[in-house]
Design a protein around this motif. Structure first.
Motif, PDB file in Angstrom:
ATOM      1  N   MET A 173       2.419   5.452  -9.896  1.00 14.55           N
ATOM      2  CA  MET A 173       3.258   5.861  -8.976  1.00 14.55           C
ATOM      3  C   MET A 173       1.910   6.151  -8.412  1.00 14.55           C
ATOM      4  N   ARG A 174       0.654   6.299  -8.276  1.00 14.57           N
ATOM      5  CA  ARG A 174      -0.174   6.121  -7.344  1.00 14.57           C
ATOM      6  C   ARG A 174      -0.370   5.308  -6.294  1.00 14.57           C
ATOM      7  N   TRP A 176       2.345   3.327  -5.197  1.00 16.09           N
ATOM      8  CA  TRP A 176       3.828   2.470  -4.605  1.00 16.09           C
ATOM      9  C   TRP A 176       3.005   2.130  -3.464  1.00 16.09           C
ATOM     10  N   SER A 177       2.008   2.361  -2.636  1.00 13.69           N
ATOM     11  CA  SER A 177       2.003   1.414  -1.320  1.00 13.69           C
ATOM     12  C   SER A 177       1.463   0.442  -1.638  1.00 13.69           C
ATOM     13  N   TYR A 179       3.106  -2.149  -3.064  1.00 15.03           N
ATOM     14  CA  TYR A 179       3.896  -2.777  -3.383  1.00 15.03           C
ATOM     15  C   TYR A 179       4.682  -3.716  -2.221  1.00 15.03           C
ATOM     16  N   ASP A 180       5.596  -4.769  -1.427  1.00 14.69           N
ATOM     17  CA  ASP A 180       5.746  -4.843   0.012  1.00 14.69           C
ATOM     18  C   ASP A 180       6.999  -4.145   0.098  1.00 14.69           C
ATOM     19  N   TYR A 181       8.007  -3.783  -0.973  1.00 18.57           N
ATOM     20  CA  TYR A 181       9.069  -2.664  -1.060  1.00 18.57           C
ATOM     21  C   TYR A 181       9.397  -1.821  -1.653  1.00 18.57           C
ATOM     22  N   VAL A 182       9.187  -1.228  -1.237  1.00 14.55           N
ATOM     23  CA  VAL A 182       9.519  -0.227  -2.010  1.00 14.55           C
ATOM     24  C   VAL A 182      11.106   0.912  -2.272  1.00 14.55           C
ATOM     25  N   VAL A 183      11.836   1.049  -2.643  1.00 14.69           N
ATOM     26  CA  VAL A 183      13.380   1.132  -3.260  1.00 14.69           C
ATOM     27  C   VAL A 183      13.588   2.661  -3.931  1.00 14.69           C
TER      28      VAL A 183
END
Lengths: 231, 231
Positions: A173-174, A176-177, A179-183
Motif C-alpha cells: 500500500m505504500r 499506491w502512488s 500506479y497509473d490509476y487508483v480504484v
C-alpha cells in the motif's frame, strides 16, 4: 489507398484491430477484491487474456497446471531466468512466481491485451522492460477492517498465511502512488466498471495505433482532390 | 486520522471528491460529429461543464450571449489578451475565439471537469500552459464523403463557409497524432461511449488524487497497530 469513387474510409473496428496490445496490471493488497474484478474482466471482455505465470509453489487442490499457473520446479525456474525468458519474477512467501516473456510479446504484437495479477515488485519489473505497454491499476480496499474480513472468508488459508499477507499489504500500500490509476473497491460493481473504463480508454490511446496514420493521410488526400476539383 | 474502533476508511466518492479536475478537449474537423458527442456528454455526465469561450464573431440567430459564447468586440479581446486573461486564443475564419483563464482554474482546483470544444491551435496552447490537466481526444470521421454530407446538413452555413471548413480540416487532420486519444466516429453511440470511458478513466488517474495519500497512510497505520497487537 484512396479510391476516387468512394474515398478512403476508416472504421472503429479497423482502428481497434490495428493497434498494439496492452498489458493491464491489477495490483492490490490481498483482500481488496482484485481477484474478483480480474475474473469478471476475463468473463466479459473480448480480446483480454490472463497471463499465466510460472511458479515453484506447490499446486493447491483447487488449481490446474497450465490454467492457474505453470507449476515448475526451482531448477527449471533458474534455467528460464538465466536465459532471460522471464519478464518479471518475484519471491512471495518463500515461493517463486514469474511471467514468461514469449507469450506476452507475441500477444501484444498481434493486438491482444494481457491481464496481469502480480505484485508491486513484478509491476516495477514490467515498468523497466516495457513501460509504455503497461497500464497499472492499484485496487484499494475501503478499510483495513473490510480487508481483514475478506481475507478471513478464504477458507483454505491458515491464519499464519493471512498474517503474512497483511504484512505484505503494508509494503504494497505504500506504493499506491506508483500506479497509473487508483480504484477504491468499496462497491464491487462500481470498481469493476471503473477498471473496464480504464481498459476501454487505454485501447483508444493514440500511440497504440500508429497504423491509423496512413488511413488518415488517405482521407486528407481525398479531401485535397475534392478541393482541387472545386477550384 | 485513524480511529481505533472503526479504523480509517476511504470511499470511491471521497477519492472522487478530493481529486483535481481535468480539461477534456474534443477536437475534430467539422463534420466529424464532435458537437453531438459534446452535447451528449454535457447532458449525461455529472461534474462536467462546458468552457464558455469569448469570441469576436457575430452572434448567430440560434445563439445566446453567455451560453454559447461571450460575444465581445475586438477591443475587449485585445484587453484580455494583453492582461494574460486568456488560456488560449485563435483566429478562425477571420474571427477571434479564446478561453478566459479565471473560470477554468477555479473549476479545476475545486475538482470540477471542463469540456473544451476548440481547434488544434487552442489545444496546443492549453498543452503549453497546463499539459497534465489536459485530456485531448481527436474525433475522426469515418470518411471524407461522410464528413461532407454531415457538413451540408447544416442549413445555416453557406457553401463558401463549408469550403473554408474543409480546408481547415486538412490542416487539423494532419495533427491527429498529437492528441492523447483517437476516436473514430463511424457509429455515434459507440464513439460517445468511448469518450465517456476516456473521461471516467482519466478521473481515476493516480496523479489527480494526491490527497488520497493520507487516507492510505491512515490505513497502513491501522494495519501496523493490528499486527503489533497480534505479537
Amino acid at each position: 489507398m484512396s479510391d476516387a469513387s468512394t474515398g478512403t474510409t476508416v472504421s472503429a473496428d479497423e482502428a481497434e484491430q490495428q493497434r498494439r496490445g496492452l498489458m493491464l496490471v491489477l495490483s492490490s493488497p490481498s483482500g481488496a477484491g482484485k481477484s474478483t474484478i480480474a475474473r469478471l474482466l476475463l468473463q466479459n471482455e473480448d480480446n483480454l487474456e490472463l497471463s499465466i505465470s510460472v511458479t515453484t509453489r506447490p499446486r493447491r487442490s483447487s488449481e490446474v497446471d497450465g490454467v492457474h499457473y505453470h507449476f515448475i520446479d526451482p531448477k527449471r525456474f533458474e534455467q528460464m531466468r538465466d536465459h532471460d525468458e522471464l519478464l518479471e519474477s518475484a519471491e512471495v512467501h518463500g515461493n517463486y512466481y514469474a511471467t514468461p516473456r514469449g507469450p506476452v510479446e507475441e500477444a501484444i504484437e498481434n493486438g491482444r491485451d494481457i491481464l496481469f495479477d502480480i505484485d508491486i515488485q513484478g509491476t516495477f519489473q514490467l515498468y523497466e522492460k516495457m513501460r509504455s505497454d503497461v497500464v497499472s491499476v492499484f485496487i484499494l480496499p475501503p478499510s483495513i477492517a473490510e480487508m481483514k474480513s475478506r481475507l478471513k472468508r478464504r477458507a483454505e488459508d491458515a491464519d499464519e498465511i493471512i498474517l503474512k499477507r497483511m504484512k505484505t499489504a503494508v509494503g504494497e500500500m505504500r506504493h499506491w502512488s506508483e500506479y497509473d490509476y487508483v480504484v477504491v473497491n468499496d462497491d464491487l460493481e462500481r470498481a469493476y466498471e471503473n477498471v473496464r473504463a480504464i481498459l476501454r480508454a487505454e485501447r483508444l490511446k493514440q500511440f497504440r495505433s500508429p497504423k491509423i496514420g496512413p488511413l488518415i493521410q488517405g482521407m486528407v488526400d481525398d479531401l485535397e482532390q475534392e478541393l482541387a476539383s472545386q477550384k
